[in-house]
Motif scaffolding. Structure first.
Motif, short mmCIF file in Angstrom:
data_model
loop_
_atom_site.label_atom_id
_atom_site.label_comp_id
_atom_site.label_asym_id
_atom_site.label_seq_id
_atom_site.Cartn_x
_atom_site.Cartn_y
_atom_site.Cartn_z
N HIS A 78 0.81 -1.21 0.00
CA HIS A 78 0.00 0.00 0.00
C HIS A 78 0.85 1.27 0.00
CE1 HIS A 78 0.79 -0.78 4.30
NE2 HIS A 78 0.76 0.54 4.42
N LEU A 79 2.15 1.14 0.25
CA LEU A 79 3.03 2.31 0.25
C LEU A 79 3.60 2.57 -1.15
CD1 LEU A 79 4.98 1.80 3.61
CD2 LEU A 79 3.08 3.37 3.14
N GLU A 80 4.28 1.57 -1.72
CA GLU A 80 4.88 1.74 -3.05
C GLU A 80 3.86 1.57 -4.17
OE1 GLU A 80 6.13 0.09 -0.60
OE2 GLU A 80 8.08 1.04 -0.22
N ARG A 81 2.73 0.96 -3.86
CA ARG A 81 1.65 0.76 -4.83
C ARG A 81 2.09 -0.07 -6.03
NH1 ARG A 81 -2.79 1.19 -2.44
NH2 ARG A 81 -3.81 1.42 -4.48
N HIS A 82 2.88 -1.08 -5.80
CA HIS A 82 3.24 -2.02 -6.88
C HIS A 82 3.66 -3.34 -6.25
CE1 HIS A 82 7.65 -1.72 -6.31
NE2 HIS A 82 7.41 -0.46 -6.02
N TRP A 83 3.81 -4.35 -7.10
CA TRP A 83 4.17 -5.68 -6.61
C TRP A 83 5.67 -5.76 -6.33
CZ3 TRP A 83 0.64 -9.57 -5.65
CH2 TRP A 83 -0.66 -9.32 -6.11
N MET A 84 6.03 -6.31 -5.18
CA MET A 84 7.44 -6.34 -4.78
C MET A 84 7.63 -7.33 -3.63
SD MET A 84 7.67 -2.79 -2.58
CE MET A 84 9.33 -3.18 -2.00
N TYR A 85 8.90 -7.49 -3.22
CA TYR A 85 9.25 -8.27 -2.02
C TYR A 85 9.57 -7.28 -0.91
CZ TYR A 85 9.83 -12.37 -5.07
OH TYR A 85 9.64 -13.41 -5.97
N PRO A 86 8.60 -6.92 -0.08
CA PRO A 86 8.84 -5.87 0.92
C PRO A 86 9.77 -6.28 2.06
CG PRO A 86 6.66 -6.81 1.21
CD PRO A 86 7.21 -7.41 -0.04
N PHE A 87 9.99 -7.58 2.25
CA PHE A 87 10.79 -8.02 3.40
C PHE A 87 12.12 -8.63 2.99
CE2 PHE A 87 6.23 -8.86 4.43
CZ PHE A 87 6.05 -7.76 5.26
N THR A 88 12.53 -8.42 1.74
CA THR A 88 13.72 -9.11 1.24
C THR A 88 15.00 -8.68 1.94
OG1 THR A 88 14.92 -9.68 -0.79
CG2 THR A 88 14.13 -7.41 -0.59
N ASP A 89 15.02 -7.46 2.49
CA ASP A 89 16.22 -6.95 3.16
C ASP A 89 16.25 -7.26 4.65
OD1 ASP A 89 17.17 -5.82 0.78
OD2 ASP A 89 16.03 -3.96 1.11
N SER A 90 15.20 -7.88 5.14
CA SER A 90 15.15 -8.14 6.59
C SER A 90 15.85 -9.42 6.99
CB SER A 90 13.69 -8.20 7.05
OG SER A 90 13.02 -9.33 6.50
N SER A 91 16.24 -10.26 5.99
CA SER A 91 16.92 -11.54 6.25
C SER A 91 16.12 -12.42 7.20
CB SER A 91 18.33 -11.30 6.81
OG SER A 91 19.12 -10.58 5.87
N GLY A 92 14.83 -12.43 7.05
CA GLY A 92 13.96 -13.26 7.88
C GLY A 92 13.51 -12.60 9.16
N GLY A 93 14.01 -11.38 9.43
CA GLY A 93 13.62 -10.70 10.66
C GLY A 93 12.15 -10.33 10.71
N TYR A 94 11.51 -10.22 9.54
CA TYR A 94 10.09 -9.87 9.50
C TYR A 94 9.21 -10.93 10.16
CZ TYR A 94 9.05 -13.40 5.95
OH TYR A 94 8.86 -14.59 5.30
#
Length: 231
Positions: A124-140
């Motif tokens: 809902h922020l970027e308004r497009h399809w993506m991997y929002p947690f890819t930089d969290s290294s599983g922390g999400y």
């Protein structure tokens, strides 16, 4: 043939686990029971790796079928030694167990990567399809307040985390069972037939125990304990 009985026990367990892996991977393709995300290719790349259908599923069904079928192997003997055919059949099951190791290992690796990267979703922020947690290294996985970042498909984070976790656990159990059968098959082939029909009738409680085959009995007891703890 006590090693054959152990192999059949492993085979039936692998059969159930493989079917569960196929079901879990299939559900990943249909978040919330909807088919449009799969047809529009709006799924995580790790969902499309078929790790549960191919790896933990069909590749594990191969050793499961081999192990279950050991009881029908009559083994007509080799090099003039009666019963050697069955020993060779047990050794052949080791190769099938290696196939199961590869399949379950593939399932474990892809499931772990899928959990680490997170789902592919519309935010809902970027308004497009993506991997929002890819930089969290599983922390999400432990930051539940961030899961609402995925707007579509609904509850996709919970859906992916649950099914990938199930596949990770199922693949781990399959890996352990196949490893047990590798050891069981090697010792079963080396020891040969640890009991015959007469010994079974005389020794109902410990059919593999005799003065000649004490090593076979000890290993049979050990593998049964392993199967009990991982069943």
């Amino acid at each position: 043939m006590c090693f054959g009985r152990c192999a059949r026990c492993v085979g039936y367990k692998l059969l159930i686990l493989a079917l569960l892996c196929i079901v879990a991977n299939t559900l990943l393709y249909f978040p919330n029971g909807e088919t449009r995300f799969a047809s529009e290719h709006h799924l995580s790349k790790y969902v499309e790796c078929l790790h549960g259908i191919l790896g933990g599923g069909f590749l594990v069904l191969i050793p499961a079928a081999v192990f279950i079928g050991l009881h029908s192997d009559d083994g007509c003997g080799c090099f003039g030694r009666e019963g050697c055919g069955k020993s060779c059949a047990v050794l052949t099951s080791v190769l099938a167990a290696f196939v199961g190791i590869l399949g379950s290992g593939y399932c474990i690796i892809i499931s772990a990567l899928g959990l680490s990267q997170g789902p592919y979703c519309f935010t809902h922020l970027e308004r497009h399809w993506m991997y929002p947690f890819t930089d969290s290294s599983g922390g999400y996985l432990f930051e539940y307040n961030k899961w609402s970042a995925c707007q579509e498909p609904q509850n996709i984070v919970q859906w992916n985390v649950t099914l990938f976790s199930i596949l990770l656990v199922l693949g781990g159990i399959e890996f352990i069972l196949c490893f047990i059968q590798i050891i069981n098959g090697i010792l079963g082939g080396l020891c040969g037939l640890c009991c015959n029909h007469e010994e079974v009738s005389n020794l109902q409680m410990y059919p593999c125990f005799s003065d000649e085959h004490e090593t076979c009995y000890l290993y049979y007891y050990f593998t049964q304990q392993l199967l009990y703890w991982y069943s």
